[in-house]
Design an enzyme around this catalytic site. Structure first.
Site: not given
Length: 599
Positions: A383-386
């Site tokens: 869940d890699f974000e930003g």
């Protein structure tokens, strides 16, 4: 002598003017209903934002009035046939603030012009040249988020008209690859002029695809099937190809369970194991049985670039009812005994992870392995974000990425998969910006200047597609995204989920480049990501709209104005942020999933 000279001058002048006159004769005004005298005929406006008005108008008796609202910028579009390697001038009259006029899909640099403020009618104009294979472009007007209505009138596109679209020929040389017990892969040469293909199984339509390849799923073991393929474009559907016959492999105990042991239709949820987040803490033992995959939120890095991931239960000061680590582990084992999967989810909104070095890559593998082993987990959710994933300038091919944060992540996950074997469950939860936006933009673009995060998940998904159990893109906290219909779609209703999921199950050219086509995922690899309640995130979708989206994608009913490229009864299911928020909201999201009849 004078008469001869005069004749020569006239002859030369006529000769010099002839090519110019011929070129002018070829040019035409190509916009259909550019003055909106026939209502919105020929135009499509996002989210019902466009209407025809009789005042003010620039010419004639009508003009376009389009009103941005919320996350919609009131984009109105029209597709126009053009010729390759040709020059065009786009012009129109507009009123309002931050009004844009442009063209996409040119095959070269897309054209755009705009005005910051036009209290009265102002003419906008721009030019472009089509690429060597371009036969249509999409014209657009739009306003800007949070501004008032804008007006447009007398829009024109001047240049050589495109040839009428011809029906494509039937595909040839359809070839079946190596079948499994439930699937048969098919390939065929691309058909000139085709924009899509339809695959028929034993005479019935099985699926549609934009690529000259497809994998037919959901087949019975040790069974012979007959396949035919047609090519399609705006003129219609070609005759069927010659049939090819293929037999699925025998089934047996050595076959891996489809979907990593998940039920045919699964409900995925995130459990706030490390924090409460306003929704209250839910103990693992109290997670309702509706949830088939439980993602522990979150494993986070010690620093952005360390790769060293840590996970701990919520502090008792924040979550007074938190269980002990021993109770938590025992509850995980009980869930697994009941057939549930429990994964560690890495990242989240606050957990930026950049594996920029080999040391960070190796630390990631070691630390994630330690968490999986300590808690006896079934796998990993990414869940890699930003700003965790972005593409370096010049990294333009998703099939062969060169950016270290991308290549190191792929290598790390492959190492984990190899370590834990075929039973390892791998899921991903990217945002639309990192996936579907790649249809329009990829990284910083060929000339730089774009957001380098655009489409940055695509190389990760593609490299790991054979290891991927489930992709559930977050269809929330998103701006408008262009679908395969070249229209913008906004979150909050069935239409957004239909369009975004259709992209994953059909495939799409990345940044509009047909030579760099992101292939479709299998339907059992795809779930739709939604917020459980209005409190959980922007873009909450009412249960009735969720049902419509499922009906459209699995049965091709309740589709509204969007036309999907197939129907996929094997669509895996739904993902929600989150289990905690759903309990906080009375369990409506899970109840709606449980009540849905998949067949």
């Amino acid at each position: 002598m004078l008469a001869s000279a005069l004749g020569l001058v006239l002859f030369l002048a006529a000769g010099a003017l002839a090519p110019t006159a011929a070129r002018a004769a070829e040019d035409a005004q190509l916009v259909r209903n550019g003055g909106f005298e026939a209502g919105l005929d020929g135009w499509s406006c996002t989210a019902g934002s466009g209407a025809v008005t009789t005042s003010p108008v620039h010419g004639g008796t009508s003009a376009l009035k389009a009103t941005p609202a919320g996350s919609d910028n009131a984009r109105c579009t029209q597709s126009v046939a053009v010729r390759p390697d040709s020059s065009y001038t786009l012009a129109g009259w507009v009123r309002g603030s931050y009004v844009h006029l442009g063209a996409t899909g040119t095959g070269t640099a897309d054209a755009s012009t705009w005005t910051q403020s036009a209290p009265d009618w102002q003419r906008l104009t721009t030019t472009f040249r089509t690429g060597p294979a371009t036969t249509s472009v999409t014209l657009h007007t739009h306003g800007w988020y949070g501004t008032g209505a804008y007006h447009a009138d007398d829009l024109t596109l001047t240049g050589p008209g495109g040839d009428p679209v011809q029906l494509p020929a039937a595909p040839t040389s359809v070839t079946a690859g190596t079948p499994t017990s439930t699937t048969v892969p098919l390939t065929w040469p691309a058909v000139p002029g085709a924009t899509g293909y339809t695959v028929y199984r034993d005479g019935a339509k099985a699926l549609s695809t934009s690529a000259p390849s497809a994998t037919v799923t959901g087949l019975a073991a040790a069974t012979a099937y007959r396949f035919e393929v047609t090519a399609t474009n705006s003129a219609g559907e070609s005759p069927k190809s010659a049939a090819v016959t293929a037999s699925t492999a025998p089934g047996g105990p050595t076959d891996p369970p489809p979907g990593g042991g998940l039920p045919a239709h699964a409900l995925v949820g995130y459990l706030h194991a490390g924090f409460a987040n306003g929704s209250g803490y839910t103990r693992m033992a109290d997670v309702p049985d509706s949830w088939d995959v439980i993602n522990l939120a979150f494993g986070e890095p010690t620093s952005v670039t360390s790769g060293d991931i840590r996970f701990a239960l919520c502090p008792k000061t924040e979550c007074p009812n938190v269980e002990t680590p021993a109770e938590f582990k025992a509850a995980i084992r009980a869930k697994q005994a009941a057939g549930k999967k429990v994964l560690i989810s890495i990242g989240g909104q606050n957990g930026q992870v950049q594996l920029a070095s080999t040391a960070a890559r190796d630390a990631f593998v070691a630390s994630v392995s330690k968490i999986i082993d300590e808690y006896g987990l079934d796998g990993l959710d990414i869940d890699f974000e930003g700003h965790s994933l972005s593409l370096n300038t010049g990294d333009t091919d998703f099939r062969n990425p060169t950016t270290p944060v991308i290549t190191h992540l792929i290598a790390a996950v492959k190492t984990l998969k190899a370590k834990y074997g075929p039973g390892f469950t791998l899921t991903m939860a990217p945002e639309t910006f990192f996936v579907q936006l790649g249809y329009q933009f990829y990284g910083s673009g060929p000339w730089g200047g774009q957001d380098p995060r655009a489409g940055a998940y695509l190389p990760v998904i593609h490299a790991l597609r054979d290891d991927l159990t489930l992709l559930h893109v977050q269809d929330y906290n998103s701006g408008p995204i262009m679908g395969l219909d070249n229209q913008y779609h906004s979150m909050g209703g069935a239409d957004f989920h239909i369009a975004m999921t259709d992209m994953l199950l059909t495939g799409f050219p990345v940044a509009g480049d047909a030579q760099r086509f992101f292939p479709a995922l299998r339907p059992e690899q795809v779930a739709i990501g939604l917020p459980a309640t209005p409190h959980a995130g922007n873009g909450h979708t009412p249960p009735a709209e969720v049902t419509k989206a499922l009906n459209c994608l699995t049965r091709k009913t309740d589709c509204g104005s969007y036309q999907t490229h197939g129907s996929w009864p094997a669509l895996r299911g739904l993902m929600s942020w989150s289990i905690n928020w759903d309990r906080f909201g009375g369990g409506e999201f899970a109840r709606n999933f449980d009540a849905y009849r998949w067949s």
